[in-house]
Design a protein around this motif. Structure first.
Motif, PDB file in Angstrom:
ATOM      1  N   LEU A 111       0.828  -1.205   0.000  1.00  0.00           N
ATOM      2  CA  LEU A 111       0.000   0.000   0.000  1.00  0.00           C
ATOM      3  C   LEU A 111       0.865   1.259   0.000  1.00  0.00           C
ATOM      4  CD1 LEU A 111      -2.838  -0.987   2.512  1.00  0.00           C
ATOM      5  CD2 LEU A 111      -3.074  -0.596   0.056  1.00  0.00           C
ATOM      6  N   ALA A 112       1.937   1.231   0.771  1.00  0.00           N
ATOM      7  CA  ALA A 112       2.832   2.392   0.805  1.00  0.00           C
ATOM      8  C   ALA A 112       3.449   2.636  -0.570  1.00  0.00           C
ATOM      9  CB  ALA A 112       3.926   2.181   1.851  1.00  0.00           C
ATOM     10  N   ILE A 113       3.850   1.565  -1.245  1.00  0.00           N
ATOM     11  CA  ILE A 113       4.432   1.698  -2.590  1.00  0.00           C
ATOM     12  C   ILE A 113       3.390   2.243  -3.568  1.00  0.00           C
ATOM     13  CG2 ILE A 113       5.356   0.402  -4.535  1.00  0.00           C
ATOM     14  CD1 ILE A 113       6.703  -1.456  -2.519  1.00  0.00           C
ATOM     15  N   MET A 114       2.144   1.742  -3.481  1.00  0.00           N
ATOM     16  CA  MET A 114       1.083   2.218  -4.378  1.00  0.00           C
ATOM     17  C   MET A 114       0.863   3.721  -4.231  1.00  0.00           C
ATOM     18  SD  MET A 114      -1.770  -0.754  -3.780  1.00  0.00           S
ATOM     19  CE  MET A 114      -1.267  -2.462  -3.614  1.00  0.00           C
ATOM     20  N   ILE A 115       0.759   4.172  -2.995  1.00  0.00           N
ATOM     21  CA  ILE A 115       0.512   5.596  -2.742  1.00  0.00           C
ATOM     22  C   ILE A 115       1.691   6.429  -3.230  1.00  0.00           C
ATOM     23  CG2 ILE A 115       0.147   7.325  -0.946  1.00  0.00           C
ATOM     24  CD1 ILE A 115      -1.286   5.118   0.675  1.00  0.00           C
ATOM     25  N   THR A 116       2.915   5.964  -2.936  1.00  0.00           N
ATOM     26  CA  THR A 116       4.103   6.696  -3.367  1.00  0.00           C
ATOM     27  C   THR A 116       4.174   6.787  -4.881  1.00  0.00           C
ATOM     28  OG1 THR A 116       5.290   5.929  -1.398  1.00  0.00           O
ATOM     29  CG2 THR A 116       6.615   6.777  -3.233  1.00  0.00           C
ATOM     30  N   ALA A 117       3.907   5.681  -5.556  1.00  0.00           N
ATOM     31  CA  ALA A 117       3.950   5.674  -7.020  1.00  0.00           C
ATOM     32  C   ALA A 117       2.892   6.601  -7.606  1.00  0.00           C
ATOM     33  CB  ALA A 117       3.745   4.248  -7.538  1.00  0.00           C
ATOM     34  N   SER A 118       1.710   6.624  -7.005  1.00  0.00           N
ATOM     35  CA  SER A 118       0.648   7.492  -7.499  1.00  0.00           C
ATOM     36  C   SER A 118       1.010   8.960  -7.364  1.00  0.00           C
ATOM     37  CB  SER A 118      -0.660   7.199  -6.744  1.00  0.00           C
ATOM     38  OG  SER A 118      -1.698   8.039  -7.187  1.00  0.00           O
ATOM     39  N   VAL A 119       1.558   9.333  -6.205  1.00  0.00           N
ATOM     40  CA  VAL A 119       1.972  10.727  -5.994  1.00  0.00           C
ATOM     41  C   VAL A 119       3.097  11.100  -6.953  1.00  0.00           C
ATOM     42  CG1 VAL A 119       3.013  12.327  -4.351  1.00  0.00           C
ATOM     43  CG2 VAL A 119       1.255  10.725  -3.587  1.00  0.00           C
ATOM     44  N   PHE A 120       4.059  10.207  -7.106  1.00  0.00           N
ATOM     45  CA  PHE A 120       5.188  10.467  -8.000  1.00  0.00           C
ATOM     46  C   PHE A 120       4.717  10.590  -9.446  1.00  0.00           C
ATOM     47  CE2 PHE A 120       8.974   9.269 -10.462  1.00  0.00           C
ATOM     48  CZ  PHE A 120       9.903  10.136  -9.917  1.00  0.00           C
ATOM     49  N   ALA A 121       3.752   9.742  -9.838  1.00  0.00           N
ATOM     50  CA  ALA A 121       3.227   9.788 -11.202  1.00  0.00           C
ATOM     51  C   ALA A 121       2.549  11.122 -11.493  1.00  0.00           C
ATOM     52  CB  ALA A 121       2.249   8.639 -11.420  1.00  0.00           C
ATOM     53  N   ARG A 122       1.812  11.634 -10.532  1.00  0.00           N
ATOM     54  CA  ARG A 122       1.139  12.920 -10.738  1.00  0.00           C
ATOM     55  C   ARG A 122       2.130  14.059 -10.895  1.00  0.00           C
ATOM     56  NH1 ARG A 122      -3.610  12.479  -6.051  1.00  0.00           N
ATOM     57  NH2 ARG A 122      -4.682  10.656  -6.939  1.00  0.00           N
ATOM     58  N   ARG A 123       3.252  13.976 -10.213  1.00  0.00           N
ATOM     59  CA  ARG A 123       4.222  15.072 -10.258  1.00  0.00           C
ATOM     60  C   ARG A 123       5.151  14.981 -11.455  1.00  0.00           C
ATOM     61  NH1 ARG A 123       6.088  15.959  -3.899  1.00  0.00           N
ATOM     62  NH2 ARG A 123       4.001  16.461  -3.111  1.00  0.00           N
ATOM     63  N   THR A 124       5.405  13.762 -11.941  1.00  0.00           N
ATOM     64  CA  THR A 124       6.355  13.587 -13.034  1.00  0.00           C
ATOM     65  C   THR A 124       5.689  13.376 -14.383  1.00  0.00           C
ATOM     66  OG1 THR A 124       6.482  11.184 -12.666  1.00  0.00           O
ATOM     67  CG2 THR A 124       8.037  12.594 -11.455  1.00  0.00           C
TER      68      THR A 124
END
Length: 572
Positions: free
Chosen positions: A13-26
């Motif tokens: 779950l932590a990886i999913m949230i991190t990837a989602s936030v990173f995807a929105r910014r990059t």
């Protein structure tokens, strides 16, 4: 073991949230990040081996994912693009599966035609998750988005029917593949799915309407995908298509039969479920890849698997563009005056309807129904002229050929004792991975080079206001003027009429606070009358949506506004 499972789930779950936030910014598609993070996590020391049964993905993850997408997809858009969606998701999936099967068997004779066709079946369906995520971010035209989403909902059913037939051929220890049997299986899969999915959707909507309880209705919505999937699979129909039908029926009827509170709760809940399941599948896809490589080493070489994967990817790209060539040519070189011919026929039909003089209520109802059908046909012609599918659209559709959830889950249902099955499983995983990387990283650039013109904010606002005026006028026509309204047989207080008269249509939102600030003896009347007109406007909106003179986004915005107002004007 339980403690380890909790740690893995929490880390996931932590990886999913991190990837989602990173995807929105990059701007990088989240599925690509999740696959890469999954591969990286698999090489960490002391990481546990995770074996996910493919049946769990197909029966436990895929149905809710499909339902979540279908329930939000406007039926109006599906109807208007049904021919192209059907062509891509049915005809081209079957053609691609058979073509890949023939080429792979010819070039790699040790892989039987049935197994090669099974490989073709699992890599044929596209996954629109990454494509639509990119499309929403960079401004892909709504019609292209509809085609991508509609195709990804239906092509899973086509692929799984072909896969089921190929697996049956493998089990029968024959390399024969009968196209006639495949077509018959597919025909029953569609008919059975339509019956079961439609029935489940309709019955659960009626039940949820009677309950009118957000907690109970949300609980029922969790069960709908499985209520449609498992009965359909039991009678050898398409479970995934039944889920899609149930979702479309629920989404279509929910606007009229569910309360605003229920719709808001369902939207938030299913968006969350979809995010978790989609992210988990892509993360697991990357995590399992090293293990699949080790399993395939015993029966293949790096050169063979590389050649197989590159051939399949090349075939997928070529077949997709060839498949899009036919509808593109039909649209480009069809009769140039097709729209004019349709308009002439519609005008003639309108003239005939205008000349009719109904003699009774039954004939009046039939005439009203005919006028509505005529208005819908005219709106369809206007839509084709307003939003045609251009060459740029077809190019983007061709380049949005990512593979994902169904590919990685379905390939693992091939019997494990089949010769060269490990090679085929690894090939399917690598094909899905390569298409995700290839198309996922380049699709934003392709879309940017197409220079699509997005609808301006002013035009969107004008469309919403125009639709608001139409439904407002229809509500007043249906209920009559405010001065004639009564509550419990009593006429309205003049102060209530004055307060409401100028805001029923143009100022409904700003008037909600006026209603709450009114004198206590007038407040009940204001709430009752406002809800009465609001309900009439919602009915008018449903009628307008069935005609389709405006875009689905315009209808969605107005429905969201009405939902907000409904909750405001519901007495505490």
């Amino acid at each position: 073991m339980d403690h380890q499972f909790v740690l893995v789930a929490g880390a996931g779950l932590a990886i999913m949230i991190t990837a989602s936030v990173f995807a929105r910014r990059t701007g990088v598609a989240a599925p690509l990040l999740l696959v890469a993070l999954g591969i990286g996590a698999s090489y960490l020391p002391s990481t546990p081996e995770i074996h996910i049964a493919p049946e769990l993905i197909l029966a436990g993850v895929l149905p809710p994912l499909l339902y979540s997408s279908a329930v939000q997809l406007p039926v109006l858009d599906v109807r208007r693009n049904l021919s192209l969606i059907s062509w891509l998701s049915i005809v081209m999936v079957i053609v691609s599966a058979l073509a890949i099967g023939a080429v792979v068997h010819a070039l790699f004779p040790s892989i039987s035609f049935a197994l090669a066709t099974a490989l073709g079946a699992v890599v044929s369906p596209t996954d629109a998750v990454a494509a639509t995520a990119i499309g929403h971010r960079v401004g892909l035209p709504p019609r292209v988005m509809t085609v991508l989403e509609g195709e990804s909902l239906v092509n899973d059913a086509s692929a799984l029917v072909v896969l089921r037939t190929a697996i049956a051929a493998i089990a029968a220890t024959t390399a024969g593949f009968h196209l006639g049997h495949t077509l018959l299986d597919f025909a029953w899969a569609v008919v059975g799915a339509v019956l079961i999915g439609g029935a489940v959707g309709w019955l659960t909507v009626l039940l949820r309407q009677r309950l009118d309880d957000p907690v109970l209705n949300t609980t029922i919505s969790f069960a709908i995908p499985f209520l449609a999937y498992f009965p359909a699979e039991e009678v050898h129909a398409s479970g995934v298509l039944a889920v899609v039908l149930a979702g479309l029926v629920t989404g279509s009827l929910g606007g009229k039969r569910f309360s605003a509170r229920d719709r808001a709760t369902q939207a938030t809940t299913w968006t969350t479920i979809s995010f978790i399941l989609e992210s988990a599948v892509f993360l697991a896809m990357g995590y399992q890849l090293p293990e699949l490589v080790d399993a395939a080493r015993a029966e293949t070489t790096i050169g063979e698997i590389t050649g197989l994967v590159l051939i399949v990817v090349a075939l997928l790209v070529v077949l997709r563009f060839l498949g899009l060539l036919w509808p593109a040519l039909v649209g480009r070189f069809g009769p140039l005056d097709r729209a004019d011919q349709l308009r002439a026929r519609l005008d003639a039909a309108s003239g005939r309807l205008d000349s009719m003089s109904p003699s009774g209520e039954r004939e009046e109802n039939r005439l009203a129904w005919a006028r509505k059908r005529l208005a819908r046909s005219q709106a369809d012609v206007d839509f084709e002229e307003r939003e045609p599918i251009t060459a740029r659209d077809f190019l983007v559709l061709g380049w949005a050929g990512m593979r994902g959830v169904v590919t990685v889950a379905a390939v693992q249902t091939i019997p494990g004792d089949t010769p060269h099955v490990a090679t085929v499983v690894l090939a399917a995983f690598l094909v899905a991975l390569i298409t995700l990387v290839l198309f996922g990283l380049t699709l934003p650039m392709v879309i940017a080079r197409m220079k699509f013109e997005a609808e301006s904010a002013e035009d969107k606002r004008d469309s919403v206001h125009a639709l608001m005026r139409r439904v407002g006028a229809a509500a007043i026509d249906a209920l009559g003027p405010l001065e004639e309204q009564t509550v419990d047989g009593a006429p309205l207080d003049p102060e209530v009429v004055r307060t409401l008269k100028d805001r029923i249509v143009p100022g409904l939102v700003s008037g909600s606070q006026q209603a709450r600030d009114a004198r206590p003896d007038n407040r009940d009347q204001m709430f009752v009358i406002t809800r009465r007109y609001l309900d009439a406007m919602r009915d008018a909106l449903i009628t307008e949506r069935s005609i389709g003179a405006y875009s689905s986004e315009t209808y969605r915005q107005l429905e969201a506004l009405f939902d907000t107002l409904e909750q405001r004007f519901t007495p505490a």
